[in-house]
Enzyme design. Sequence first.
Site, mmCIF file in Angstrom:
data_model
loop_
_atom_site.group_PDB
_atom_site.id
_atom_site.type_symbol
_atom_site.label_atom_id
_atom_site.label_comp_id
_atom_site.label_asym_id
_atom_site.label_seq_id
_atom_site.Cartn_x
_atom_site.Cartn_y
_atom_site.Cartn_z
ATOM 1 N N GLY A 108 30.246 40.944 4.349
ATOM 2 C CA GLY A 108 30.599 41.766 5.509
ATOM 3 C C GLY A 108 29.481 42.623 6.063
ATOM 4 O O GLY A 108 29.727 43.580 6.795
ATOM 5 N N ASN B 33 31.493 33.029 17.208
ATOM 6 C CA ASN B 33 31.070 32.890 15.812
ATOM 7 C C ASN B 33 29.555 32.970 15.742
ATOM 8 O O ASN B 33 28.866 32.594 16.686
ATOM 9 C CB ASN B 33 31.533 31.528 15.286
ATOM 10 N N LEU C 76 34.787 31.916 6.994
ATOM 11 C CA LEU C 76 34.546 30.544 6.535
ATOM 12 C C LEU C 76 35.685 29.560 6.781
ATOM 13 O O LEU C 76 35.556 28.380 6.474
ATOM 14 C CB LEU C 76 34.193 30.568 5.036
ATOM 15 N N HIS D 111 26.433 31.445 13.454
ATOM 16 C CA HIS D 111 26.098 30.446 12.441
ATOM 17 C C HIS D 111 24.640 30.667 12.037
ATOM 18 O O HIS D 111 23.777 30.833 12.900
ATOM 19 C CB HIS D 111 26.292 29.033 13.003
ATOM 20 N N ASP E 96 31.930 24.806 14.195
ATOM 21 C CA ASP E 96 30.577 24.913 14.758
ATOM 22 C C ASP E 96 30.327 24.054 15.990
ATOM 23 O O ASP E 96 29.209 23.612 16.235
ATOM 24 C CB ASP E 96 29.522 24.546 13.677
HETATM 25 C C1 GAR Z 1 25.971 35.248 7.777
HETATM 26 O O1 GAR Z 1 24.662 34.836 7.566
HETATM 27 C C2 GAR Z 1 26.668 34.332 8.777
HETATM 28 O O2 GAR Z 1 25.799 33.797 9.734
HETATM 29 C C3 GAR Z 1 27.176 33.244 7.860
HETATM 30 O O3 GAR Z 1 27.629 33.911 6.720
HETATM 31 C C4 GAR Z 1 26.798 35.063 6.502
HETATM 32 C C5 GAR Z 1 27.706 36.237 6.217
HETATM 33 O O4 GAR Z 1 26.974 37.350 5.809
HETATM 34 N N1 GAR Z 1 28.218 32.490 8.507
HETATM 35 C C6 GAR Z 1 28.399 31.199 8.259
HETATM 36 O O5 GAR Z 1 27.738 30.574 7.457
HETATM 37 C C7 GAR Z 1 29.523 30.537 9.069
HETATM 38 N N2 GAR Z 1 29.427 29.120 8.998
HETATM 39 P P1 GAR Z 1 27.681 38.791 5.815
HETATM 40 O O6 GAR Z 1 29.049 38.615 5.144
HETATM 41 O O7 GAR Z 1 26.783 39.659 4.996
HETATM 42 O O8 GAR Z 1 27.807 39.240 7.222
#
Ligand code: GAR
Length: 191
Positions: free
Chosen positions: A16, A106, A89, A108, A149
């Site tokens: 988060g 979103n 996710l 990515h 995506d």
């Molecule tokens: C982030 O890097 C985001 O881009 C990725 O998860 C991470 C969450 O980090 N999202 C994906 O991979 C979606 N396919 P966070 O929980 O520290 O914000």
Amino acid sequence: MSKAIKNIALFASGNGSNAQNIVEYFHDNDDIKPCLILTNKASAFVIERAKNMDIPCIVFTAKELRESSKIIDILNDFSIDFIVLAGFLLRIPQNVVDLFPNKIINIHPALLPKFGGKGMYGDFVHKAVKEAKETETGITIHYVNAHYDEGQIIFQKKVALSDKDTPESIAEKVHALEYEYFPKVIAETLS
Ligand code: GAR
């Protein structure tokens, strides 16, 4: 969007840090209000972050997202205008997409259409980028449809990689881009 104040719901499945960064960025903004965090994981650290930031946080199950109106009811209860997936996710089902046309975005952690799709999230993406010996990676911010995506791309930013980069250092570079650009792109998309 006609209404002046826009209430944002943030969906996050884990740490988060992006959700927190977005909440902090809009703290003094009178028009854009991140007012709700939703997570599908009862142990997600984002729940702790929400508590510390005094933002309501609601946990739901993947089945509730897929098979019930719980999420839609919550979004209506909080008068949500716009949804931001920040490290979320699960796939957003068609009934939610239909209620928020071009109002779900979103982030990515790679340059789509490369390294996207089911199972491509977080560190799996950075490991795949490393294994493919990419010379650059980056972030993609896109509208969300009911396929992983695949929605229309709003913004991409690249960062160079060297063969010394590891999945961990790639993650750091990508997170830095996310923290800098994601809130700004949200603001622009809502303006
Ligand atoms: C982030 O890097 C985001 O881009 C990725 O998860 C991470 C969450 O980090 N999202 C994906 O991979 C979606 N396919 P966070 O929980 O520290 O914000």
